[in-house]
Design a protein around this motif. Structure first.
Motif, mmCIF file in Angstrom:
data_model
loop_
_atom_site.group_PDB
_atom_site.id
_atom_site.type_symbol
_atom_site.label_atom_id
_atom_site.label_comp_id
_atom_site.label_asym_id
_atom_site.label_seq_id
_atom_site.Cartn_x
_atom_site.Cartn_y
_atom_site.Cartn_z
ATOM 1 N N ALA A 102 0.833 -1.208 0.000
ATOM 2 C CA ALA A 102 0.000 0.000 0.000
ATOM 3 C C ALA A 102 0.865 1.255 0.000
ATOM 4 O O ALA A 102 0.433 2.312 -0.465
ATOM 5 C CB ALA A 102 -0.934 -0.001 1.210
ATOM 6 N N GLY A 103 2.090 1.162 0.475
ATOM 7 C CA GLY A 103 3.009 2.291 0.434
ATOM 8 C C GLY A 103 3.555 2.528 -0.958
ATOM 9 O O GLY A 103 4.117 3.579 -1.254
ATOM 10 N N GLY A 104 3.425 1.537 -1.854
ATOM 11 C CA GLY A 104 3.848 1.686 -3.244
ATOM 12 C C GLY A 104 5.289 1.306 -3.506
ATOM 13 O O GLY A 104 5.728 1.279 -4.650
ATOM 14 N N GLY A 105 6.064 0.988 -2.468
ATOM 15 C CA GLY A 105 7.482 0.724 -2.676
ATOM 16 C C GLY A 105 7.835 -0.742 -2.883
ATOM 17 O O GLY A 105 8.970 -1.052 -3.236
ATOM 18 N N HIS A 106 6.890 -1.637 -2.712
ATOM 19 C CA HIS A 106 7.211 -3.061 -2.814
ATOM 20 C C HIS A 106 6.167 -3.785 -3.653
ATOM 21 O O HIS A 106 4.984 -3.444 -3.629
ATOM 22 C CB HIS A 106 7.261 -3.697 -1.419
ATOM 23 N N PHE A 107 6.647 -4.806 -4.347
ATOM 24 C CA PHE A 107 5.761 -5.642 -5.156
ATOM 25 C C PHE A 107 6.266 -7.077 -5.060
ATOM 26 O O PHE A 107 7.460 -7.338 -5.174
ATOM 27 C CB PHE A 107 5.752 -5.194 -6.624
ATOM 28 N N ILE A 108 5.373 -8.004 -4.833
ATOM 29 C CA ILE A 108 5.722 -9.432 -4.817
ATOM 30 C C ILE A 108 4.856 -10.105 -5.863
ATOM 31 O O ILE A 108 3.629 -10.022 -5.815
ATOM 32 C CB ILE A 108 5.456 -10.073 -3.437
ATOM 33 N N SER A 109 5.498 -10.774 -6.823
ATOM 34 C CA SER A 109 4.747 -11.427 -7.893
ATOM 35 C C SER A 109 4.184 -12.761 -7.403
ATOM 36 O O SER A 109 4.659 -13.342 -6.425
ATOM 37 C CB SER A 109 5.641 -11.667 -9.116
ATOM 38 N N ASN A 110 3.185 -13.231 -8.124
ATOM 39 C CA ASN A 110 2.600 -14.537 -7.815
ATOM 40 C C ASN A 110 3.642 -15.640 -7.944
ATOM 41 O O ASN A 110 3.663 -16.592 -7.166
ATOM 42 C CB ASN A 110 1.414 -14.827 -8.742
ATOM 43 N N ASP A 111 4.531 -15.501 -8.923
ATOM 44 C CA ASP A 111 5.585 -16.500 -9.115
ATOM 45 C C ASP A 111 6.530 -16.542 -7.916
ATOM 46 O O ASP A 111 6.954 -17.606 -7.487
ATOM 47 C CB ASP A 111 6.383 -16.225 -10.392
ATOM 48 N N GLN A 112 6.870 -15.372 -7.379
ATOM 49 C CA GLN A 112 7.751 -15.339 -6.216
ATOM 50 C C GLN A 112 7.082 -15.993 -5.012
ATOM 51 O O GLN A 112 7.747 -16.618 -4.195
ATOM 52 C CB GLN A 112 8.114 -13.898 -5.864
ATOM 53 N N LEU A 113 5.794 -15.820 -4.921
ATOM 54 C CA LEU A 113 5.060 -16.425 -3.807
ATOM 55 C C LEU A 113 4.736 -17.891 -4.056
ATOM 56 O O LEU A 113 4.398 -18.612 -3.137
ATOM 57 C CB LEU A 113 3.756 -15.652 -3.559
ATOM 58 N N GLY A 114 4.841 -18.337 -5.286
ATOM 59 C CA GLY A 114 4.550 -19.728 -5.620
ATOM 60 C C GLY A 114 3.080 -20.058 -5.418
ATOM 61 O O GLY A 114 2.749 -21.120 -4.906
ATOM 62 N N ILE A 115 2.202 -19.130 -5.796
ATOM 63 C CA ILE A 115 0.786 -19.351 -5.528
ATOM 64 C C ILE A 115 0.006 -19.832 -6.739
ATOM 65 O O ILE A 115 -1.205 -19.857 -6.723
ATOM 66 C CB ILE A 115 0.121 -18.091 -4.940
ATOM 67 N N TYR A 116 0.678 -20.219 -7.806
ATOM 68 C CA TYR A 116 -0.019 -20.819 -8.931
ATOM 69 C C TYR A 116 0.090 -22.322 -8.798
ATOM 70 O O TYR A 116 1.161 -22.863 -8.592
ATOM 71 C CB TYR A 116 0.599 -20.366 -10.261
ATOM 72 N N ILE A 117 -1.044 -22.981 -8.914
ATOM 73 C CA ILE A 117 -1.039 -24.455 -8.900
ATOM 74 C C ILE A 117 -1.847 -24.935 -10.095
ATOM 75 O O ILE A 117 -2.663 -24.206 -10.648
ATOM 76 C CB ILE A 117 -1.617 -25.025 -7.597
ATOM 77 N N ARG A 118 -1.640 -26.178 -10.453
ATOM 78 C CA ARG A 118 -2.344 -26.755 -11.595
ATOM 79 C C ARG A 118 -3.628 -27.411 -11.123
ATOM 80 O O ARG A 118 -3.641 -28.151 -10.173
ATOM 81 C CB ARG A 118 -1.480 -27.799 -12.284
#
Length: 133
Positions: A102-118
């Protein structure tokens, strides 16, 4: 002459008795073969049903393992977000490709979090994560 007729009668009776015995033996043998064929058919059907049950068990186990993996991925993603929130004290806002601080200075992608599953269909979908406030 009379003794010849008696001998012939006894001989015919003996032959008739032999024919009946042979027929009975053949009938018993046929009955045994029929019972054996029925038993083999039942065994084959039981093996087929056991194989179906085993396949169902394997499918359920695979689904259970997949669900456990999905749960572990969700927990990992939540832990990463909580850690970032503790460090920065900002909420994370869900974006299409990941989460933005919310501060705008950080972003974490879905890939970095490993939150995609098949899914079982093979398509990808993101896990739903909580928005921390």
């Amino acid at each position: 002459m009379f003794s010849t007729l008696i001998k012939a009668s006894y001989t015919q009776m003996a032959v008739t008795e032999q024919v009946h015995k042979t027929r009975r033996r053949l009938g018993v043998k046929a009955a045994r073969e029929k019972a054996l064929a029925a038993l083999k058919k039942k065994r084959k059907e039981r093996k087929r049903k056991e194989a179906q049950v085993q396949q169902s068990v394997q499918q359920m186990e695979a689904a259970r393992v997949q669900e456990l993996e999905a749960k572990a991925a969700r927990e990992k993603a939540l832990a990463a977000l909580k850690k970032q929130e503790e460090v920065e004290s900002y909420a994370w806002i869900k974006q299409s490709q990941g989460y933005q601080c919310a501060g705008g200075g950080h972003f974490i992608s879905n890939d970095q979090l490993g939150i995609y599953i098949r899914k079982t269909t093979g398509s990808l979908f993101p896990l739903m994560l909580l928005n921390f406030c």
